[in-house]
Each structure stands twice: as structure tokens, then as C-alpha cells.
Design an enzyme around this catalytic site. Structure first.
Site, PDB file in Angstrom:
ATOM      1  N   SER A  52     -19.356 -24.717  91.143  1.00  0.00           N
ATOM      2  CA  SER A  52     -18.154 -25.513  91.422  1.00  0.00           C
ATOM      3  C   SER A  52     -18.343 -27.011  91.182  1.00  0.00           C
ATOM      4  O   SER A  52     -17.431 -27.791  91.415  1.00  0.00           O
ATOM      5  CB  SER A  52     -17.716 -25.291  92.869  1.00  0.00           C
ATOM      6  OG  SER A  52     -18.732 -25.730  93.751  1.00  0.00           O
ATOM      7  N   CYS A  53     -19.483 -27.407  90.687  1.00  0.00           N
ATOM      8  CA  CYS A  53     -19.811 -28.834  90.527  1.00  0.00           C
ATOM      9  C   CYS A  53     -19.267 -29.383  89.203  1.00  0.00           C
ATOM     10  O   CYS A  53     -19.744 -29.019  88.126  1.00  0.00           O
ATOM     11  CB  CYS A  53     -21.333 -28.992  90.602  1.00  0.00           C
ATOM     12  SG  CYS A  53     -21.938 -30.621  90.192  1.00  0.00           S
ATOM     13  N   SER A  54     -18.282 -30.274  89.288  1.00  0.00           N
ATOM     14  CA  SER A  54     -17.698 -30.840  88.062  1.00  0.00           C
ATOM     15  C   SER A  54     -18.689 -31.740  87.333  1.00  0.00           C
ATOM     16  O   SER A  54     -18.709 -31.779  86.101  1.00  0.00           O
ATOM     17  CB  SER A  54     -16.417 -31.599  88.378  1.00  0.00           C
ATOM     18  OG  SER A  54     -16.680 -32.687  89.238  1.00  0.00           O
ATOM     19  N   CYS A 106     -21.856 -31.248  87.179  1.00  0.00           N
ATOM     20  CA  CYS A 106     -22.760 -30.314  86.488  1.00  0.00           C
ATOM     21  C   CYS A 106     -22.150 -29.888  85.161  1.00  0.00           C
ATOM     22  O   CYS A 106     -22.830 -29.852  84.131  1.00  0.00           O
ATOM     23  CB  CYS A 106     -23.035 -29.085  87.356  1.00  0.00           C
ATOM     24  SG  CYS A 106     -23.870 -29.441  88.912  1.00  0.00           S
TER      25      CYS A 106
END
Length: 154
Positions: free
Chosen positions: A9-11, A13
Site C-alpha cells: 500500500s506504500c505509494s 514504494c
């Protein structure tokens, strides 16, 4: 080889992976939620960290608050074990190779992962006087040089 520690869910990343792909830089992705992080992974991060655990963990994370933990009172091994059991406390993404590390995504700082020779070509370090080359030409030339080197080794 570049290793990038991510979560789905890490933008930031996703931005980092996209940047690496656009620059044709091979990397190994380690999803912190599906691949258990190891003490060796943490040691690699710490080897490249200027401020130790402070650089890689978020003490503002939910789990730190819930458990009312004091990082300063924990031993190195206790902190490593805690990270292994609770990988969500790591800042993300963590991008590293043998010599450098970047925590989080920063469009300027991530450029340290571009190989030196490619940086030279992009900066026109060895272009004939008065000539400049565009970025795509520099990348093409870089990969042609790599291909020639690989052919020499066969």
C-alpha cells in the site's frame, strides 16, 4: 544489486520501483509483509545508516505507541527482534545496495543509484567539445557499452 524493501500500500514504494524501472536499474524487491525480514537484512540497513536505528524505524508507528516502547532502553538485539516480528515499524521504502541507502522516496536522492558510467554519459563528461547528448542517447550508449563488455567476456 539494488534491494528495495516495500509494502503493497506504500505509494512511495511504487514511485521508487517505477523510477528504478524507468532507469533500467535491476533490483530485488522484498515485500515486508510477505517475505520475513531477517537479522541480516537489518544489519545491511544499519551498515549504511548514518544514525543507526533512527534512520530506519518509525517510532511514531502505531505499534510503538500501543506498546509504549522506549527505543533508547532496548538493546540492539531486542530492536532487531522487534523489527523482525513487526516489520511495519520500518520506514518505507528502504532502498540499498552495497554502499548506499535511501529511506523514503526522494526524486533527487535516488539518483545515487545510477551507475557512475551512466552518470558520466548523461552529464556529457566525454562528449566532443560543444556537443551535448540527450538522456535517451546516453542510456542507449550506456547499454551498448555494457553489451560490448559482456560479449568480450564470452
Amino acid at each position: 544489486m539494488i534491494t528495495i524493501y516495500t509494502t503493497p500500500s506504500c505509494s512511495s514504494c511504487r514511485k521508487a520501483k517505477k523510477w528504478l524501472e524507468e532507469h533500467h536499474l535491476p533490483y530485488e524487491e522484498k515485500n515486508l509483509f510477505s517475505n520475513r525480514i531477517t537479522a541480516n537484512d537489518i544489519n545491511l540497513m544499519l551498515r549504511n545508516a548514518e544514525n543507526g536505528f533512527e534512520d530506519i524505524i518509525s517510532t511514531r508507528s502505531k505499534i510503538f505507541k500501543e506498546q509504549n516502547l522506549d527505543v533508547d532502553s532496548m538493546s540492539v538485539n531486542q530492536l532487531k527482534d522487534f523489527i523482525i516480528d513487526n516489520p511495519s515499524v520500518l520506514k518505507r521504502p528502504i532502498i540499498l545496495d552495497d554502499q548506499k541507502m535511501q529511506v523514503g522516496y526522494n526524486d533527487e536522492e535516488i539518483r545515487v543509484f545510477i551507475p557512475r558510467r551512466l552518470r558520466q554519459l548523461v552529464m556529457c563528461a566525454d562528449c566532443p567539445a560543444g556537443e551535448t547528448c540527450d538522456y535517451q542517447s546516453a542510456i542507449k550508449r550506456y547499454f551498448e557499452e555494457i553489451k560490448k563488455e559482456q560479449q568480450k567476456s564470452y
